[in-house]
Design a protein around this motif. Structure first.
Motif, PDB file in Angstrom:
ATOM      1  N   ALA A  57       0.850  -1.197   0.000  1.00  0.00           N
ATOM      2  CA  ALA A  57       0.000   0.000   0.000  1.00  0.00           C
ATOM      3  C   ALA A  57       0.882   1.241   0.000  1.00  0.00           C
ATOM      4  O   ALA A  57       2.051   1.185   0.406  1.00  0.00           O
ATOM      5  CB  ALA A  57      -0.934   0.011   1.211  1.00  0.00           C
ATOM      6  N   THR A  58       0.305   2.350  -0.429  1.00  0.00           N
ATOM      7  CA  THR A  58       1.022   3.627  -0.463  1.00  0.00           C
ATOM      8  C   THR A  58       0.267   4.652   0.370  1.00  0.00           C
ATOM      9  O   THR A  58      -0.941   4.806   0.226  1.00  0.00           O
ATOM     10  CB  THR A  58       1.161   4.147  -1.910  1.00  0.00           C
ATOM     11  OG1 THR A  58       1.866   3.174  -2.692  1.00  0.00           O
ATOM     12  CG2 THR A  58       1.923   5.451  -1.955  1.00  0.00           C
ATOM     13  N   SER A  61      -6.220  -6.985   2.366  1.00  0.00           N
ATOM     14  CA  SER A  61      -7.181  -6.273   1.534  1.00  0.00           C
ATOM     15  C   SER A  61      -8.131  -5.444   2.394  1.00  0.00           C
ATOM     16  O   SER A  61      -8.463  -4.302   2.055  1.00  0.00           O
ATOM     17  CB  SER A  61      -7.966  -7.264   0.672  1.00  0.00           C
ATOM     18  OG  SER A  61      -8.839  -6.576  -0.207  1.00  0.00           O
ATOM     19  N   GLN A 107       3.395  -5.262  -4.864  1.00  0.00           N
ATOM     20  CA  GLN A 107       2.238  -5.974  -5.375  1.00  0.00           C
ATOM     21  C   GLN A 107       0.963  -5.190  -5.067  1.00  0.00           C
ATOM     22  O   GLN A 107       0.908  -4.455  -4.083  1.00  0.00           O
ATOM     23  CB  GLN A 107       2.150  -7.376  -4.759  1.00  0.00           C
ATOM     24  CG  GLN A 107       3.301  -8.292  -5.141  1.00  0.00           C
ATOM     25  CD  GLN A 107       3.122  -9.721  -4.683  1.00  0.00           C
ATOM     26  OE1 GLN A 107       1.994 -10.188  -4.493  1.00  0.00           O
ATOM     27  NE2 GLN A 107       4.219 -10.429  -4.486  1.00  0.00           N
ATOM     28  N   GLN A 108      -0.013  -5.366  -5.950  1.00  0.00           N
ATOM     29  CA  GLN A 108      -1.325  -4.764  -5.708  1.00  0.00           C
ATOM     30  C   GLN A 108      -2.235  -5.859  -5.158  1.00  0.00           C
ATOM     31  O   GLN A 108      -2.512  -6.838  -5.831  1.00  0.00           O
ATOM     32  CB  GLN A 108      -1.892  -4.183  -6.995  1.00  0.00           C
ATOM     33  CG  GLN A 108      -3.269  -3.521  -6.792  1.00  0.00           C
ATOM     34  CD  GLN A 108      -3.665  -2.667  -7.965  1.00  0.00           C
ATOM     35  OE1 GLN A 108      -2.911  -1.803  -8.404  1.00  0.00           O
ATOM     36  NE2 GLN A 108      -4.864  -2.889  -8.485  1.00  0.00           N
ATOM     37  N   SER A 118      -5.099   6.620  -4.016  1.00  0.00           N
ATOM     38  CA  SER A 118      -5.373   5.207  -4.278  1.00  0.00           C
ATOM     39  C   SER A 118      -4.327   4.359  -3.553  1.00  0.00           C
ATOM     40  O   SER A 118      -3.357   3.891  -4.161  1.00  0.00           O
ATOM     41  CB  SER A 118      -5.342   4.917  -5.785  1.00  0.00           C
ATOM     42  OG  SER A 118      -5.571   3.544  -6.031  1.00  0.00           O
ATOM     43  N   GLU A 133      -5.591  -7.448  -4.231  1.00  0.00           N
ATOM     44  CA  GLU A 133      -6.977  -7.298  -4.693  1.00  0.00           C
ATOM     45  C   GLU A 133      -7.967  -7.575  -3.555  1.00  0.00           C
ATOM     46  O   GLU A 133      -7.618  -8.113  -2.539  1.00  0.00           O
ATOM     47  CB  GLU A 133      -7.240  -8.262  -5.851  1.00  0.00           C
ATOM     48  CG  GLU A 133      -6.312  -8.004  -7.052  1.00  0.00           C
ATOM     49  CD  GLU A 133      -6.424  -6.603  -7.613  1.00  0.00           C
ATOM     50  OE1 GLU A 133      -7.482  -5.977  -7.452  1.00  0.00           O
ATOM     51  OE2 GLU A 133      -5.444  -6.136  -8.212  1.00  0.00           O
ATOM     52  N   GLN A 143       3.695   0.711 -11.548  1.00  0.00           N
ATOM     53  CA  GLN A 143       4.789  -0.210 -11.857  1.00  0.00           C
ATOM     54  C   GLN A 143       6.018   0.524 -12.393  1.00  0.00           C
ATOM     55  O   GLN A 143       7.151   0.240 -11.988  1.00  0.00           O
ATOM     56  CB  GLN A 143       4.323  -1.252 -12.875  1.00  0.00           C
ATOM     57  CG  GLN A 143       3.148  -2.100 -12.393  1.00  0.00           C
ATOM     58  CD  GLN A 143       2.716  -3.131 -13.425  1.00  0.00           C
ATOM     59  OE1 GLN A 143       3.412  -3.379 -14.403  1.00  0.00           O
ATOM     60  NE2 GLN A 143       1.551  -3.733 -13.206  1.00  0.00           N
ATOM     61  N   ARG A 188      -4.212   1.432  -2.654  1.00  0.00           N
ATOM     62  CA  ARG A 188      -4.052   0.077  -3.183  1.00  0.00           C
ATOM     63  C   ARG A 188      -3.293   0.079  -4.521  1.00  0.00           C
ATOM     64  O   ARG A 188      -2.587  -0.866  -4.846  1.00  0.00           O
ATOM     65  CB  ARG A 188      -5.439  -0.555  -3.395  1.00  0.00           C
ATOM     66  CG  ARG A 188      -5.418  -2.047  -3.707  1.00  0.00           C
ATOM     67  CD  ARG A 188      -6.839  -2.529  -3.981  1.00  0.00           C
ATOM     68  NE  ARG A 188      -7.740  -2.225  -2.879  1.00  0.00           N
ATOM     69  CZ  ARG A 188      -7.973  -3.041  -1.854  1.00  0.00           C
ATOM     70  NH1 ARG A 188      -7.388  -4.221  -1.817  1.00  0.00           N
ATOM     71  NH2 ARG A 188      -8.799  -2.688  -0.889  1.00  0.00           N
ATOM     72  N   GLY A 189      -3.462   1.151  -5.290  1.00  0.00           N
ATOM     73  CA  GLY A 189      -2.927   1.207  -6.644  1.00  0.00           C
ATOM     74  C   GLY A 189      -1.406   1.144  -6.689  1.00  0.00           C
ATOM     75  O   GLY A 189      -0.712   1.671  -5.815  1.00  0.00           O
ATOM     76  N   LEU A 190      -0.882   0.515  -7.730  1.00  0.00           N
ATOM     77  CA  LEU A 190       0.555   0.331  -7.900  1.00  0.00           C
ATOM     78  C   LEU A 190       1.015   0.952  -9.217  1.00  0.00           C
ATOM     79  O   LEU A 190       0.515   0.585 -10.282  1.00  0.00           O
ATOM     80  CB  LEU A 190       0.901  -1.163  -7.871  1.00  0.00           C
ATOM     81  CG  LEU A 190       2.338  -1.544  -8.236  1.00  0.00           C
ATOM     82  CD1 LEU A 190       3.332  -0.920  -7.263  1.00  0.00           C
ATOM     83  CD2 LEU A 190       2.491  -3.066  -8.262  1.00  0.00           C
TER      84      LEU A 190
END
Length: 320
Positions: A103-104, A233, A317-318, A284, A320, A290, A286-288
């Motif tokens: 996570a970010t 998640s 990793q993202q 976001s 889900e 890359q 969750r968003g990655l």
């Protein structure tokens, strides 16, 4: 008497129900990178607004005595999650630690090179022959060297001095002419409070790839466990909900934040930093991105900070 007995019976039943609900909460331990501050806004608001609990979690937030320990505790299986920095994650992976970004929290760099407005330094080229304070060797030196290169200078053209985390005081006392490693949302506000306004040069505008400043890491070896993945998640969903709440209800979110530790958090520096931090929150979590991870890994290898570029799956990793 009968009404009293019925009331007591109902109260007892409610207590049993609440205890049972509490027992069903999945417990998670989250190690922060440092003491609680506005950089952790999403985490603290998720706790105070009950988003963690609503997603079936009981999260223990730990402020470390030693900021270098949290990722190591996760790698050793002694903590579930840790807050750290994207560049630090890459160095930890290079040392063989089984860590991965999940996570970010802060999606732009906060690190910057700061000078006093009164210094007369208008460009990085003006740093030639000047003393520059730093706190952490390695990555900060790589940032400084890259930034100087954008103006035709090298580290040999300046005099780096370890100021042992005393960034603002070393500037104010003129021990150094600039400092690298200053967080733009804190040091600039701190200097302004001290009546010594500062000016920042941003690494991402001077040759350094943009990167995520603050991330959450998990133990990569545990990600095959479906129960653990579901727990992660749920944790990230709570962060997403807290972030939306932060953006929509900024003043109330500030009250939620300071309510976590009123005597420590409710002060003018945090209030100013809060305003400068909110625009930098990851919208976001969750968003990655890359590309961002691959470019920073390449940069760090070129700088000699890591030996090999990990695969994307080994870095981030993202969930889900």
């Amino acid at each position: 008497m009968m009404k009293k007995s019925l009331f007591l019976a109902a109260l007892f039943a409610l207590t049993i129900h609440l205890n049972a609900t509490a027992d069903k909460l999945q417990k998670l331990t989250l190690q922060l990178d440092w003491f609680v501050n506005p950089d952790h806004a999403a985490v603290i608001v998720a706790q105070q607004q009950g988003f963690f609990k609503a997603n079936g979690l009981e999260v223990e937030i730990v402020e470390p005595a030693d900021p270098s320990l949290p990722p190591k505790l996760v790698a050793a299986g002694k903590s579930d999650l840790a807050v750290t920095y994207q560049p630090q994650l890459l160095m930890d992976i290079d040392q063989g630690l089984p860590l991965v970004r999940v996570a970010t929290l802060i999606s732009t760099p906060l690190n910057s090179l700061v000078v006093l407005e009164s210094s007369g330094i208008k460009s990085l080229a003006d740093l030639k022959g000047k003393k520059i304070g730093y706190s952490v060797s390695g990555f900060e030196e790589a940032l400084l060297g890259t930034m100087l290169k954008s103006e035709g200078l090298t580290l040999k053209d300046v005099e780096p001095i370890n100021v042992n985390w005393s960034l603002s005081p070393s500037l104010i006392s003129k021990q150094v002419s600039a400092v690298i490693g200053a967080f733009r949302n804190f040091e600039l506000n701190q200097l302004a409070q001290e009546k010594h306004p500062g000016f920042a040069f941003y690494p991402e505008e001077h040759g350094v790839p943009i990167y995520d400043e603050l991330i959450v890491v998990a133990n990569k070896n545990k990600l095959n466990d479906k129960t653990y993945q579901a727990t992660l998640s749920a944790f990230i969903t709570a962060l997403e909900q807290a972030t939306v709440y932060l953006i929509n209800h900024q003043q109330q979110a500030w009250q939620d934040f300071v309510s976590y530790k009123p005597t420590e958090l409710d002060n003018e520096l945090n209030r100013l930093a809060w305003k400068d931090t909110l625009p930098r929150l990851s919208l976001s979590p969750r968003g990655l991105d890359q590309h961002r991870y691959q470019k920073m890994a390449q940069f760090m290898q070129e700088q000699g900070l890591i030996k090999q570029i990990p695969t994307l799956n080994d870095m981030a990793q993202q969930i889900e």
